[in-house]
Design an enzyme around this catalytic site. Structure first.
Site, PDB file in Angstrom:
ATOM      1  N   ASP A  92       0.220   2.879   2.813  1.00 29.58           N
ATOM      2  CA  ASP A  92      -0.434   2.953   1.499  1.00 29.58           C
ATOM      3  C   ASP A  92      -0.945   4.311   1.008  1.00 29.58           C
ATOM      4  O   ASP A  92      -1.897   4.853   1.571  1.00 29.58           O
ATOM      5  CB  ASP A  92      -1.680   2.067   1.486  1.00 29.58           C
ATOM      6  CG  ASP A  92      -1.478   0.713   2.079  1.00 29.58           C
ATOM      7  OD1 ASP A  92      -0.427   0.455   2.651  1.00 29.58           O
ATOM      8  OD2 ASP A  92      -2.415  -0.088   1.967  1.00 29.58           O
ATOM      9  N   GLU A 137      -3.073  -7.898  -1.235  1.00 32.92           N
ATOM     10  CA  GLU A 137      -3.619  -6.609  -0.803  1.00 32.92           C
ATOM     11  C   GLU A 137      -3.610  -5.628  -1.982  1.00 32.92           C
ATOM     12  O   GLU A 137      -2.927  -5.825  -2.976  1.00 32.92           O
ATOM     13  CB  GLU A 137      -2.776  -6.023   0.334  1.00 32.92           C
ATOM     14  CG  GLU A 137      -2.680  -6.924   1.557  1.00 32.92           C
ATOM     15  CD  GLU A 137      -1.886  -6.319   2.714  1.00 32.92           C
ATOM     16  OE1 GLU A 137      -2.331  -6.445   3.843  1.00 32.92           O
ATOM     17  OE2 GLU A 137      -0.811  -5.729   2.469  1.00 32.92           O
TER      18      GLU A 137
HETATM   19  C1  FRU Z   1      -1.398  -2.712   2.959  1.00 36.46           C
HETATM   20  C2  FRU Z   1      -2.462  -2.707   4.033  1.00 36.46           C
HETATM   21  C3  FRU Z   1      -3.829  -2.765   3.393  1.00 36.46           C
HETATM   22  C4  FRU Z   1      -4.701  -2.139   4.429  1.00 36.46           C
HETATM   23  C5  FRU Z   1      -3.789  -1.081   5.002  1.00 36.46           C
HETATM   24  C6  FRU Z   1      -4.009  -0.823   6.464  1.00 36.46           C
HETATM   25  O1  FRU Z   1      -0.206  -2.135   3.339  1.00 36.46           O
HETATM   26  O2  FRU Z   1      -2.269  -3.799   4.897  1.00 36.46           O
HETATM   27  O3  FRU Z   1      -4.242  -4.052   3.010  1.00 36.46           O
HETATM   28  O4  FRU Z   1      -5.861  -1.576   3.893  1.00 36.46           O
HETATM   29  O5  FRU Z   1      -2.475  -1.528   4.804  1.00 36.46           O
HETATM   30  O6  FRU Z   1      -3.314   0.284   6.882  1.00 36.46           O
END
Ligand code: FRU
Length: 602
Positions: free
Chosen positions: A143, A313
């Site tokens: 992310d 997410e």
């Molecule tokens: C999305 C996610 C988020 C989390 C992050 C952890 O890809 O699962 O929800 O904050 O990656 O690395």
């Protein structure tokens, strides 16, 4: 009578200045006696994580998980020792492998390959590293998050593992840019503390000093993740380079999994608004706050709405004007994993209204909330926008991978790139619905180098027309193509190399779709989920399409009709693609315009 055998812990020297003491089958102590800015840790990707507790003068400074090498070393990652200069440094290493005796543990490749050094070579060793997309210098990335724009600089943070090329040890890596294509890399901005790893979040510039950290302080709100997920803040007074973690954390706690807080200043109600993914409940929660520290839950949106197959997410909530009108609508971005249209992770969004506390999605003629996708490829996830972008822009960027196989793609020094930055807009479609467009950010025209192909008004039928892609810089390029497909049943745009590897984009006149077939695109066998055909509606009924295709070594992004539809897909050709050919069935297609640009060396 019980007999016991007591052996002294065995001490070996790995290399100058590193002393290794094996205490048991799964426990080893490494003492740093020598000088060096970095301790190089040998990694074997296929091994399990070892837990390394770093003790400085006897106190725990940090704990990191590293796939320490057992039988072979795939690569090294640096443990930065610069801040420990002049102090006693000891690593307490706990491994997890089953072993019958300590001799086996001593044979692990990692111990003899530990070394101290003053330099860490980050020059690119990867054939698939993109030339004009953002990538981390090394290590794993997912992310993009926490992005803000301030004083002419686009700050980009990302989920980063500096200790290996698989997901672990989440910190906020940091890059910045003044033009969205050339990125400077900075040290990690926020690292794990006692509350947990640093998961995704957002940042704002607090121009009115509502939080009391100072006028124009940058305030980041992120998820601290350990056994539970809670929300924490940190602030920066040096433009987002270093952050001080707030001692009053956490600022939000819930009894169930919630993450990826994304906030903005609500000018209508003079307060902060925050969307938070209530991941397993498949909904987004909305909170408000006067000061970024005290948050009140206002409402929830999502249960039973849109795509529900995966966890929810990385939300984002923003207002946009509908093209050609004065109407304003709100967009709620909602990344889901899995449950995407072609498997794995993807970005859905809802268009609707937000009154400062509650989000209400538009419905179709039957009263249902339609599922809308931001990108019809497989490799577009965790997409969120920059806070405070100039000129009312809503600039977004996504992670260009898919949780199905992100850890298996054929790269090692680094894993994953971000998509090209995109500008969001809204348009009304023939079905009466409002959709979000995402067109390439305007800065991207500046990376064009030479126009190597320029063609107008040529027809292409059964016999294909073939054009060359640039030979320079591994064929990275941008292709602009306006096609009139009215007389054809289908039109194929094939991008191929001399190893007979290709991507086929097919326009289908009967249902006005464009498909992207990467089943023969090169290396595809690292995951059964990788070979795929993705399909996008073109949002036009006149059988004319206008495409901008960006090829960058291991990715292809196809923007159609000025961003009305987008397909982002990774590809791993064994040699660069070198030709573009166009053919049609049922009748000929007209190539109204074709331009191919090579890309400047950045
Ligand atoms: C999305 C996610 C988020 C989390 C992050 C952890 O890809 O699962 O929800 O904050 O990656 O690395």
């Amino acid at each position: 009578m019980m007999l016991s055998t007591i052996a002294a812990a065995s001490t070996v020297s790995a290399s100058d200045g590193v002393e290794v003491n094996h205490l048991g089958v799964n426990n080893t102590i490494v003492r740093i006696n020598g000088d060096g800015k970095y301790l190089m840790l040998p990694v074997q990707e296929s091994n399990d994580d070892a837990r390394i507790v770093v003790l400085v003068d006897g106190n725990i400074d940090r704990t990191v998980n590293v796939r320490l090498a057992k039988s072979k070393v795939d690569y090294f990652v640096p443990l930065d020792l610069t801040s420990y200069n002049g102090h006693d440094v000891l690593l307490n290493v706990i491994t997890t492998q089953n072993r019958s005796n300590i001799r086996e543990a001593k044979d692990d490749a990692c111990w003899k390959n530990l070394s101290l050094t003053d330099t860490f070579d980050i020059s690119n060793r990867e054939k698939y590293r993109p030339a004009y997309h953002h990538t981390p210098l090394y290590g794993w990335m997912n992310d993009p998050n926490g992005m803000f724009y301030k004083d002419g600089v686009w700050h980009l943070y990302y989920q980063w593992n500096p200790y290996g090329s698989k997901w672990q040890n989440m910190t906020w890596g940091h890059s910045s840019s003044t033009d969205l294509v050339n990125w400077n890399h900075h040290p990690a901005a926020i690292e794990a503390n006692g509350l947990g790893a640093v998961f995704s979040g957002s940042s704002v510039v607090d121009t009115e000093n509502t939080a009391g950290f100072g006028k124009n302080a940058v305030v980041a709100l992120y998820t601290s993740a350990d056994l539970s997920q809670i929300q924490s803040i940190a602030h920066s007074v040096d433009h987002g380079h270093t952050f001080e973690i707030y001692p009053g954390n956490p600022v939000i706690t819930l009894e169930s999994e919630a993450r990826d807080p994304n906030m903005f200043w609500d000018t209508a109600n003079n307060r902060w608004v925050l969307s938070l993914a209530h991941a397993l409940d498949h909904e987004m929660l909305f909170f408000t706050s006067p000061d970024l520290k005290n948050w009140t839950l206002q409402s929830a949106f999502g249960k039973g709405k849109g795509a529900q197959d995966g966890v929810w997410e990385c939300p984002d909530l923003f207002k946009l004007k509908v093209d050609g009108t004065d109407e304003e609508k709100w967009v709620l971005v909602c990344n889901i994993n899995p449950g995407g249209p072609f498997g794995g992770s993807a970005t859905q969004y809802f268009v609707g209204d937000f009154d400062g506390t509650t989000f209400k999605a538009d419905t179709d003629a039957d009263g249902n909330i339609p599922t809308k996708w931001m990108d019809y490829g497989k490799d577009h996830y965790a997409t969120v926008s920059w806070s405070g972008a100039p000129d009312n822009r809503r600039t977004l960027i996504g992670w260009m991978s898919n949780w199905q196989y992100a850890a298996e793609v054929p790269t090692l020094q680094y894993r994953s790139a971000n998509t090209l930055p995109r500008e969001a807009g809204l348009f009304k479609n023939a079905d009466g619905q409002i959709y979000m467009s995402s067109a390439p950010s305007p800065e991207l025209v500046n990376i064009r180098d030479k126009e190597i192909v320029k063609v107008n008004n040529k027809s292409a039928g059964r016999k294909k027309r073939v054009f060359s892609l640039p030979v320079s810089n591994d064929g990275v390029c941008e292709i602009l193509l306006d096609l009139d497909c009215r007389r054809a049943d289908s039109v194929d745009i094939r991008i191929a190399n001399n190893a007979d590897e290709s991507v086929t984009l097919r326009y289908n006149s009967s249902d006005h779709t464009l498909s992207f077939d990467r089943r023969h695109s090169g290396i595809v066998d690292f995951s059964q989920d990788f070979p795929a055909v993705t399909v996008a509606p073109t949002f036009e009924n006149d059988k004319k399409i206008s495409l901008r295709i960006f090829i960058d070594k291991s990715s292809m992004e196809v923007f159609g009709n000025n961003g009305k539809f987008v397909m982002t897909n990774l590809v791993f050709p064994t040699m660069p693609y070198s030709t573009l050919s166009i053919s049609a069935t049922g009748g000929s297609a007209k190539i109204e315009n074709l331009k191919i640009y090579s890309i400047k060396e950045l």
